[in-house]
Write a protein that holds these residues in place. Sequence first.
Motif, PDB file in Angstrom:
ATOM      1  N   PHE A 187      52.755  12.673 -28.299  1.00 36.90           N
ATOM      2  CA  PHE A 187      53.969  12.682 -29.133  1.00 36.90           C
ATOM      3  C   PHE A 187      54.072  14.000 -29.912  1.00 36.90           C
ATOM      4  CE2 PHE A 187      54.776   7.779 -29.688  1.00 36.90           C
ATOM      5  CZ  PHE A 187      55.039   7.696 -28.331  1.00 36.90           C
ATOM      6  N   LYS A 188      52.915  14.456 -30.408  1.00 37.54           N
ATOM      7  CA  LYS A 188      52.921  15.722 -31.153  1.00 37.54           C
ATOM      8  C   LYS A 188      53.230  16.894 -30.222  1.00 37.54           C
ATOM      9  CE  LYS A 188      49.924  14.535 -35.045  1.00 37.54           C
ATOM     10  NZ  LYS A 188      48.535  14.573 -35.557  1.00 37.54           N
ATOM     11  N   THR A 189      52.647  16.854 -29.020  1.00 36.17           N
ATOM     12  CA  THR A 189      52.913  17.919 -28.047  1.00 36.17           C
ATOM     13  C   THR A 189      54.394  17.945 -27.670  1.00 36.17           C
ATOM     14  OG1 THR A 189      50.681  17.698 -27.177  1.00 36.17           O
ATOM     15  CG2 THR A 189      52.251  18.880 -25.798  1.00 36.17           C
ATOM     16  N   LEU A 190      54.985  16.744 -27.496  1.00 36.17           N
ATOM     17  CA  LEU A 190      56.419  16.669 -27.194  1.00 36.17           C
ATOM     18  C   LEU A 190      57.238  17.359 -28.282  1.00 36.17           C
ATOM     19  CD1 LEU A 190      57.162  13.040 -25.885  1.00 36.17           C
ATOM     20  CD2 LEU A 190      57.409  15.171 -24.612  1.00 36.17           C
ATOM     21  N   LYS A 191      56.851  17.104 -29.523  1.00 38.73           N
ATOM     22  CA  LYS A 191      57.565  17.723 -30.651  1.00 38.73           C
ATOM     23  C   LYS A 191      57.494  19.249 -30.545  1.00 38.73           C
ATOM     24  CE  LYS A 191      58.401  16.648 -35.493  1.00 38.73           C
ATOM     25  NZ  LYS A 191      59.658  15.937 -35.218  1.00 38.73           N
ATOM     26  N   ASN A 192      56.302  19.750 -30.252  1.00 45.97           N
ATOM     27  CA  ASN A 192      56.140  21.198 -30.108  1.00 45.97           C
ATOM     28  C   ASN A 192      56.946  21.746 -28.931  1.00 45.97           C
ATOM     29  OD1 ASN A 192      54.408  21.268 -32.257  1.00 45.97           O
ATOM     30  ND2 ASN A 192      52.550  21.127 -31.011  1.00 45.97           N
ATOM     31  N   ILE A 193      56.931  21.002 -27.829  1.00 45.07           N
ATOM     32  CA  ILE A 193      57.666  21.447 -26.639  1.00 45.07           C
ATOM     33  C   ILE A 193      59.160  21.569 -26.962  1.00 45.07           C
ATOM     34  CG2 ILE A 193      58.475  20.733 -24.352  1.00 45.07           C
ATOM     35  CD1 ILE A 193      55.656  19.528 -23.877  1.00 45.07           C
ATOM     36  N   PHE A 194      59.718  20.547 -27.636  1.00 48.31           N
ATOM     37  CA  PHE A 194      61.158  20.587 -27.924  1.00 48.31           C
ATOM     38  C   PHE A 194      61.501  21.585 -29.017  1.00 48.31           C
ATOM     39  CE2 PHE A 194      61.230  16.873 -25.254  1.00 48.31           C
ATOM     40  CZ  PHE A 194      62.423  17.054 -24.566  1.00 48.31           C
ATOM     41  N   ASN A 195      60.544  21.819 -29.887  1.00 46.99           N
ATOM     42  CA  ASN A 195      60.711  22.856 -30.886  1.00 46.99           C
ATOM     43  C   ASN A 195      60.864  24.219 -30.201  1.00 46.99           C
ATOM     44  OD1 ASN A 195      60.784  23.978 -33.390  1.00 46.99           O
ATOM     45  ND2 ASN A 195      58.579  23.838 -33.773  1.00 46.99           N
ATOM     46  N   HIS A 196      60.035  24.440 -29.214  1.00 45.46           N
ATOM     47  CA  HIS A 196      60.065  25.671 -28.429  1.00 45.46           C
ATOM     48  C   HIS A 196      61.363  25.770 -27.636  1.00 45.46           C
ATOM     49  CE1 HIS A 196      57.540  28.978 -26.970  1.00 45.46           C
ATOM     50  NE2 HIS A 196      58.249  28.874 -25.863  1.00 45.46           N
ATOM     51  N   TYR A 197      61.704  24.649 -27.032  1.00 48.32           N
ATOM     52  CA  TYR A 197      62.920  24.545 -26.213  1.00 48.32           C
ATOM     53  C   TYR A 197      64.156  24.895 -27.038  1.00 48.32           C
ATOM     54  CZ  TYR A 197      66.333  21.734 -23.405  1.00 48.32           C
ATOM     55  OH  TYR A 197      67.393  21.269 -22.687  1.00 48.32           O
ATOM     56  N   ALA A 198      64.190  24.391 -28.283  1.00 50.23           N
ATOM     57  CA  ALA A 198      65.329  24.647 -29.156  1.00 50.23           C
ATOM     58  C   ALA A 198      65.398  26.114 -29.555  1.00 50.23           C
ATOM     59  CB  ALA A 198      65.235  23.770 -30.396  1.00 50.23           C
ATOM     60  N   PHE A 245      67.757  11.769 -30.089  1.00 50.83           N
ATOM     61  CA  PHE A 245      66.563  12.612 -29.962  1.00 50.83           C
ATOM     62  C   PHE A 245      66.923  14.102 -30.071  1.00 50.83           C
ATOM     63  CE2 PHE A 245      63.252  14.888 -27.611  1.00 50.83           C
ATOM     64  CZ  PHE A 245      62.108  14.397 -28.238  1.00 50.83           C
ATOM     65  N   SER A 246      68.018  14.501 -29.400  1.00 47.77           N
ATOM     66  CA  SER A 246      68.426  15.914 -29.437  1.00 47.77           C
ATOM     67  C   SER A 246      68.810  16.359 -30.842  1.00 47.77           C
ATOM     68  CB  SER A 246      69.615  16.167 -28.512  1.00 47.77           C
ATOM     69  OG  SER A 246      69.313  15.758 -27.207  1.00 47.77           O
ATOM     70  N   LEU A 247      69.558  15.498 -31.541  1.00 49.74           N
ATOM     71  CA  LEU A 247      69.968  15.861 -32.901  1.00 49.74           C
ATOM     72  C   LEU A 247      68.742  16.064 -33.783  1.00 49.74           C
ATOM     73  CD1 LEU A 247      72.982  13.415 -33.398  1.00 49.74           C
ATOM     74  CD2 LEU A 247      73.111  15.902 -33.206  1.00 49.74           C
ATOM     75  N   ARG A 248      67.729  15.210 -33.562  1.00 51.87           N
ATOM     76  CA  ARG A 248      66.522  15.293 -34.379  1.00 51.87           C
ATOM     77  C   ARG A 248      65.640  16.467 -33.971  1.00 51.87           C
ATOM     78  NH1 ARG A 248      64.224  15.956 -38.044  1.00 51.87           N
ATOM     79  NH2 ARG A 248      62.274  15.056 -38.749  1.00 51.87           N
ATOM     80  N   GLU A 249      65.316  16.561 -32.689  1.00 48.15           N
ATOM     81  CA  GLU A 249      64.276  17.505 -32.258  1.00 48.15           C
ATOM     82  C   GLU A 249      64.813  18.862 -31.806  1.00 48.15           C
ATOM     83  OE1 GLU A 249      61.704  16.563 -33.447  1.00 48.15           O
ATOM     84  OE2 GLU A 249      60.484  15.204 -32.251  1.00 48.15           O
ATOM     85  N   ILE A 250      66.065  18.913 -31.379  1.00 45.80           N
ATOM     86  CA  ILE A 250      66.602  20.206 -30.948  1.00 45.80           C
ATOM     87  C   ILE A 250      67.481  20.800 -32.048  1.00 45.80           C
ATOM     88  CG2 ILE A 250      67.912  21.448 -29.176  1.00 45.80           C
ATOM     89  CD1 ILE A 250      67.091  19.200 -27.220  1.00 45.80           C
ATOM     90  N   GLU A 251      68.384  19.973 -32.599  1.00 46.45           N
ATOM     91  CA  GLU A 251      69.251  20.481 -33.676  1.00 46.45           C
ATOM     92  C   GLU A 251      68.554  20.439 -35.027  1.00 46.45           C
ATOM     93  OE1 GLU A 251      71.620  22.065 -32.726  1.00 46.45           O
ATOM     94  OE2 GLU A 251      71.945  21.214 -30.741  1.00 46.45           O
ATOM     95  N   ASN A 252      67.420  19.720 -35.089  1.00 52.94           N
ATOM     96  CA  ASN A 252      66.630  19.683 -36.315  1.00 52.94           C
ATOM     97  C   ASN A 252      67.380  19.100 -37.516  1.00 52.94           C
ATOM     98  OD1 ASN A 252      64.145  19.999 -37.307  1.00 52.94           O
ATOM     99  ND2 ASN A 252      64.216  22.227 -37.560  1.00 52.94           N
TER     100      ASN A 252
END
Lengths: 85, 224
Positions: free
Chosen positions: A47-58, B171-178
Amino acid sequence: MSSIASCKEASRLISDSLERPLSFAENLQLTVHLGLCHACTQTQRQFKTLKNIFNHYAKLARQLPPDGKNHLSAEASARIKASLK
Amino acid sequence: MFTSISRRNGQNLTKFFLHPDIIICYSDFQMDNSTTNPEVWVDVHGDSLFCYARGRVRNQDVAENLVQETFLAGLKSQATFSGQSAERTWLIAILKHKIVDHLRQSYREKPVSDLISDEQTIDDFFDQTNHLKKEPRAWSSPPEATLEKTEFWQTIENCLQKLPQRIADAFSLREIENMDTKEICKLLGITPTNLWVMLHRARLQLRECVQINWFENTKGKSNE
């Protein structure tokens, strides 16, 4: 809830802990469970890795497969150009 | 085939080595602060904006309309463009607002929360003894090399697209749009508890999808 959460409950607490501070009781429950359960320890890491991956993706780049659907069609392009005039 | 990607507007992207057909929708570091005449906006930025919009709304017509609205809004507020950021960054920022407005409108019309069915689909990921059906394996934390691989991001994108739309939106709003919990709940018309259930649901499906399609797949293994 028993003092030792099931993996389903633990998974929910792991996900929630990324969103809100857990209560003292929840935290204790999760810590005890993680101490005993290898699978949930992996879930927590994932779950933590997923967060990092999407953080990078964004942040860096959004890359989509070259399936031809990622280009603005000629018609749409012409229509939008006309609307800007 | 790996090659340095040459962008339409002539900027070279040397950090990533990608198949030349791949469009990078949006990237911060690749742009200079030059501005272009609105007449060529559609040619210069059209594909990037469309690609970004389509990843978020999945519907081609809606994505095209959002791109059009973005350019029109850009045209109107051109005077306020400070030139502090790249032109495309500025346009993407407008597009993000348009996407959020679109989501707000569509969720105003139909309620998003279906707590009971979300709880049920969470149950589907667990067996009768409440253990995960697909046992979580150790993932090697994605190294730099993985994060530069087109295939990796394609896998991530595909897994995101497989989520039910409203779960993917949350999920996108939370993790991509922050966005924070309060903002998302207001936008989707749900309670924080609803949102946390939806995010849990998203994470369960994503971790299973990414594990199967990347970490247990030859693509991921060839990397270790």
